[in-house]
Design an enzyme around this catalytic site. Sequence first.
Site, PDB file in Angstrom:
ATOM      1  N   GLU A 285       2.621   9.953  -4.124  1.00  6.34           N
ATOM      2  CA  GLU A 285       3.337   9.611  -2.760  1.00  6.34           C
ATOM      3  C   GLU A 285       2.000   9.541  -1.792  1.00  6.34           C
ATOM      4  O   GLU A 285       1.136  10.172  -1.715  1.00  6.34           O
ATOM      5  CB  GLU A 285       4.169  10.778  -2.406  1.00  6.34           C
ATOM      6  CG  GLU A 285       5.180  11.204  -3.413  1.00  6.34           C
ATOM      7  CD  GLU A 285       6.172  10.162  -3.519  1.00  6.34           C
ATOM      8  OE1 GLU A 285       6.305   9.177  -2.829  1.00  6.34           O
ATOM      9  OE2 GLU A 285       6.926  10.418  -4.543  1.00  6.34           O
ATOM     10  N   CYS A 319       2.944  11.966   7.213  1.00  9.51           N
ATOM     11  CA  CYS A 319       2.993  10.630   6.519  1.00  9.51           C
ATOM     12  C   CYS A 319       3.916   9.910   7.093  1.00  9.51           C
ATOM     13  O   CYS A 319       3.946   8.554   7.042  1.00  9.51           O
ATOM     14  CB  CYS A 319       3.232  10.642   5.079  1.00  9.51           C
ATOM     15  SG  CYS A 319       4.648  12.021   4.741  1.00  9.51           S
TER      16      CYS A 319
END
Length: 522
Positions: A285, A319
């Site tokens: 990720e 993020c």
Amino acid sequence: MKGPRTGSKVTYVTLAGNEEANAAYDVAVAAVRASLGGTHPNWIDGRASHAATTFDDLSPTDPSLLVGRFPRSGPDTVASAMAGARRAFPEWSARPYAERVAILRDAAGRISDRMSELAALMSLEVGKNRLEAMGDAEEAADLLRYYCRQIEDAGGFEQPLDSLLPGEDTRSVLRPYGVFAVVAPFNFPLALAAGMAGGALVAGNTVVFKPSSDAPLTGLRLYEILTAAGVPPGVFQFVTGSGRDLGDAFLDERFDGIVFTGSKEVGMDLHRRFAKDWPKPVIVEMGGKNPAIVTRHADLQKAAEGIARSAFGFGGQKCSACSRALIAREVYDAFLERLVAVSSKLVLGDPTARATYLGPVISAKAKATHAAALAEARRDGRIVFEGTLPDDPALARGHFVPPVVADDLPDGHRLWREELFVPFLAVGKVASLGEAVARANASEYGLTAGIFSEDDAEVRSFFDGIEAGVVYANRRTGATTGAWPGVQSFCGWKGSGSTGKGGCGPWYVQQFLREQSRTIVR
Ligand code: NAD
């Protein structure tokens, strides 16, 4: 999965007015601060293991505050952690899944019980404000609970299949791979470590866990909590260190799978180099350059609040942070005025103080990234807003940088493309929703995205056209941020993730399992 559940807990949006949580946090900050500065070992097979050299974990608010001293581990340590995890695998994987679920639920309860202390630690170790830090702890607990529910709802991922011949009985069974490497980032040091490890463990894998070298003490607390909850020695190994050498040791050790959250640079490197003997699960990720679009049908106040919150929450170090805003030209000036007004009210300062919205960035390197971006924006565009640095002398050594909004940057400029991971928002004008979506999609990333429009047809068209795994419309609490386990699955598209399935979502645990069909003829 069963239907959604809701309840009242401290998430990333709901601390205001919670006097009890605020008071408990204040007490915890004093206690945790007084406890910092120790030297800690790795934990392998349930035993403390010291390394020849250590590194210092320093607080970003005041780098003269030593959070702790941790082993600078090398390949030998990774090898022994791996060997122990391999030995522990048969027993852990053979347990009925309900036993693993009971242990991980117990760990979730312990995290919730210790929320104030864990949040205080994260504020001191990585600079999260109290709301973000409490949210991180509570998310960690909910991730564990959610992944437990996932395996339960799926009956342990075992189900009958059809048969072609009488007397033939076939079942599909999902089984764990073996030993997973779990490599976590600094920015959700508890939630993402617990989430990744929880997925691997509940599925029956054993784990070698490496926390970020910027957040090893939070990682150590996770180790202690899992152990206290009943995770046996060897099943969850704790190894600290940093740098390429340690990274290469993880590649050399022939793990059965790796789950990583962090930058695209490191994640892509792992993705390319991990599988040596045969294909293996590489769940990476990675970053984002997350856009928000404001159309001429938007509620501009809502948009300004949602975008400022997402761009500057935790100093842009999520993020999911919004780093690009594409605004319909008809409402551009009116929107900017509101954005500047909202941004000016955000308080930058000591992350443990109640009023603080943004604390420091994580490191001197991140501070330099911010300085370079600001200089480039001055040279190639225009600074629309620059926040004020705290004037408290006690914060003079901290990695504080002001939130910045810049516009007039040429299309394709580096500041439109690269993830900076600092509080820096690029804003630009667009002539249509189509142009906005095309510009939003002109990115190697595809993590989160948001739109502000009161026109349902525009929202639908945005959802259909945008290349991102987590999309929001009209979110005042965060244009692109604030996903929660079981509420928003968190799947990175393109350069933001490798598997097409998200953490926090209903298909997560399956990624740590491989299928076996079992046919018996009676
Ligand atoms: P990072 O890539 O610098 O580090 C992540 C982890 O990898 C750390 O534990 C680090 O020590 C380790 N590491 C560093 N170099 C390595 C190497 N060569 N080999 C193996 N491991 C290595 O990332 P970070 O600064 O800790 O975190 C921020 C990044 O994480 C941002 O890009 C952010 O967008 C991303 N992120 C993504 C998600 C998501 O769900 N997609 C969530 C949180 C953070």
